[in-house]
Design an enzyme around this catalytic site. Structure first.
Site, short mmCIF file in Angstrom:
data_model
loop_
_atom_site.label_atom_id
_atom_site.label_comp_id
_atom_site.label_asym_id
_atom_site.label_seq_id
_atom_site.Cartn_x
_atom_site.Cartn_y
_atom_site.Cartn_z
N ARG A 171 -0.19 -9.22 13.46
CA ARG A 171 -0.79 -8.19 12.59
C ARG A 171 -1.60 -8.84 11.47
O ARG A 171 -2.66 -8.34 11.09
CB ARG A 171 0.31 -7.29 12.01
CG ARG A 171 0.87 -6.36 13.09
CD ARG A 171 2.20 -5.77 12.68
NE ARG A 171 2.12 -4.98 11.49
CZ ARG A 171 3.16 -4.68 10.71
NH1 ARG A 171 4.36 -5.11 11.02
NH2 ARG A 171 3.00 -3.92 9.66
N LYS B 168 0.84 -1.21 0.00
CA LYS B 168 0.00 0.00 0.00
C LYS B 168 0.88 1.27 0.00
O LYS B 168 0.67 2.18 -0.80
CB LYS B 168 -0.93 0.01 1.23
CG LYS B 168 -1.88 -1.20 1.28
CD LYS B 168 -2.80 -1.15 2.48
CE LYS B 168 -2.10 -1.29 3.81
NZ LYS B 168 -1.42 -2.59 4.02
N ARG C 33 11.48 -5.37 5.03
CA ARG C 33 11.20 -3.95 4.75
C ARG C 33 12.19 -3.04 5.48
O ARG C 33 12.52 -3.26 6.63
CB ARG C 33 9.78 -3.63 5.20
CG ARG C 33 9.45 -2.14 5.14
CD ARG C 33 7.97 -1.85 5.13
NE ARG C 33 7.24 -2.41 6.24
CZ ARG C 33 5.91 -2.48 6.29
NH1 ARG C 33 5.18 -2.05 5.28
NH2 ARG C 33 5.31 -3.00 7.33
N ARG D 91 11.31 -1.12 11.13
CA ARG D 91 10.24 -0.78 12.08
C ARG D 91 10.23 -1.77 13.23
O ARG D 91 10.45 -2.96 13.03
CB ARG D 91 8.88 -0.83 11.36
CG ARG D 91 8.50 0.46 10.72
CD ARG D 91 7.30 0.34 9.81
NE ARG D 91 6.15 -0.34 10.39
CZ ARG D 91 4.98 -0.45 9.78
NH1 ARG D 91 4.81 0.06 8.57
NH2 ARG D 91 3.98 -1.07 10.36
P1 ADP Z 1 2.14 -1.95 3.20
O1 ADP Z 1 2.16 -0.44 3.19
O2 ADP Z 1 0.95 -2.52 2.51
O3 ADP Z 1 2.34 -2.54 4.57
P2 ADP Z 1 4.72 -1.69 1.82
O4 ADP Z 1 4.39 -0.80 0.64
O5 ADP Z 1 5.47 -1.07 2.95
O6 ADP Z 1 3.39 -2.46 2.34
O7 ADP Z 1 5.52 -2.96 1.25
C1 ADP Z 1 6.00 -3.96 2.14
C2 ADP Z 1 7.41 -4.40 1.71
O8 ADP Z 1 7.30 -5.14 0.49
C3 ADP Z 1 8.37 -3.25 1.43
O9 ADP Z 1 9.66 -3.63 1.85
C4 ADP Z 1 8.30 -3.07 -0.09
O10 ADP Z 1 9.53 -2.57 -0.62
C5 ADP Z 1 8.02 -4.49 -0.56
N1 ADP Z 1 7.14 -4.54 -1.73
C6 ADP Z 1 6.12 -3.72 -2.05
N2 ADP Z 1 5.52 -4.11 -3.20
C7 ADP Z 1 6.17 -5.25 -3.61
C8 ADP Z 1 6.04 -6.15 -4.73
N3 ADP Z 1 5.11 -5.96 -5.65
N4 ADP Z 1 6.90 -7.19 -4.80
C9 ADP Z 1 7.85 -7.39 -3.85
N5 ADP Z 1 8.04 -6.59 -2.79
C10 ADP Z 1 7.21 -5.52 -2.66
P1 AMP Z 2 0.76 0.33 9.30
O1 AMP Z 2 1.83 1.37 9.18
O2 AMP Z 2 -0.44 0.65 8.49
O3 AMP Z 2 1.29 -1.06 9.07
O4 AMP Z 2 0.28 0.37 10.83
C1 AMP Z 2 1.16 0.09 11.88
C2 AMP Z 2 0.39 -0.05 13.18
O5 AMP Z 2 -0.26 1.19 13.51
C3 AMP Z 2 -0.74 -1.09 13.17
O6 AMP Z 2 -0.28 -2.41 13.43
C4 AMP Z 2 -1.63 -0.55 14.30
O7 AMP Z 2 -1.09 -0.86 15.58
C5 AMP Z 2 -1.53 0.96 14.11
N1 AMP Z 2 -2.57 1.45 13.17
C6 AMP Z 2 -2.38 1.98 11.92
N2 AMP Z 2 -3.54 2.30 11.37
C7 AMP Z 2 -4.51 1.98 12.25
C8 AMP Z 2 -5.93 2.04 12.24
N3 AMP Z 2 -6.61 2.51 11.19
N4 AMP Z 2 -6.59 1.61 13.35
C9 AMP Z 2 -5.94 1.14 14.42
N5 AMP Z 2 -4.60 1.02 14.49
C10 AMP Z 2 -3.89 1.45 13.41
#
Ligand code: ADP
Ligand code: AMP
Length: 215
Positions: free
Chosen positions: A169, A17, A126, A158
């Protein structure tokens, strides 16, 4: 832009995302609103909200709904959101979706669908930058190890990207967030994208779809 572009990005943790949001921001010039980023900023600043939120985040649990809902209401009312925005990580529970529908009507839900088996590796590999850059040690490595391509700062992992927290998660996603696909399905605004492909293939599809939506 003829229409507003109020979009929510959906998908489990690690779906891509945040990665895809960057391309949308660049092309359509609308802000990305990531509740995770907003909460991490509060944690970094050591605010009372940040201290409280960190306890939930470290366990992989959702931060209490009323806290994130309030945060989103404030952010969406900012002037830069009037033409549209990309929600990333919100709504994540039914009560959040209901609260959101009392403020705005979404134009589309972009649902990134990824095989469960790929997610743990994506998340544990990541690496983030404080400027918002997102990398992966294998799939999207920076040009120089652990240095951000965009701003030159050191990358970090992270706290909640460790394997044991990731599993919690994913479970929270399945039980609380995934049902929202059906919720928005009733409004007929959910569009699925195959997130198992290369990053640029996915973004090309999403940007193409959003260009048509923009009209
Ligand atoms: P989200 O925001 O949904 O948690 P991220 O955009 O942070 O996911 O992506 C999670 C990890 O996967 C990051 O390290 C990113 O670089 C990697 N990633 C994102 N899209 C792809 C893909 N299509 N194929 C492989 N790795 C990806
Ligand atoms: P994310 O960066 O989206 O992976 O979120 C990291 C963490 O932030 C999650 O595991 C939750 O603990 C908290 N968080 C993010 N968005 C929300 C939401 N909409 N509602 C509740 N907790 C959230």
């Amino acid at each position: 832009m003829n229409r507003t572009m109020k979009i929510a990005l959906f998908g489990p943790p690690g779906a891509g995302k945040g990665t895809q949001a960057k391309y949308i921001v660049e092309k359509f010039n609308i802000p990305q609103i990531s509740t995770g980023d907003l909460l991490r900023a509060q944690v970094r600043e050591g605010t009372p909200l940040g201290k409280m939120a960190k306890e939930f985040m470290d366990k992989g649990a959702l931060v209490p709904n009323e806290v994130v809902i309030e945060m989103m209401k404030e952010r969406i009312s900012d002037g830069d959101c009037s033409k549209g925005f990309i929600l990333d990580g919100f709504p994540r529970a039914l009560s959040q979706a209901e609260a959101l529908s009392g403020i705005v009507k979404l134009d589309a839900v972009v649902n990134i669908v990824v095989d469960e088996s790929a997610l743990v590796r994506r998340i544990t590999g990541r690496r983030m930058c404080k400027c918002g850059g997102t990398f992966h040690v294998d799939f999207n490595p920076p040009k120089q190890t652990d240095i951000c391509d965009q701003c030159g700062a050191s990358l970090y992992q992270r706290d909640d990207d460790k394997e044991e927290t990731v599993l919690s998660r994913l479970e929270v996603y399945r039980s609380q967030t995934e049902p929202l696909v059906e919720y928005y399905g009733k409004e007929d605004i959910v569009h699925d994208f195959d997130g198992n492909r290369q990053i640029d293939q996915i973004s090309s599809d999403i940007l193409g779809f959003l260009s048509k939506l923009e009209g």
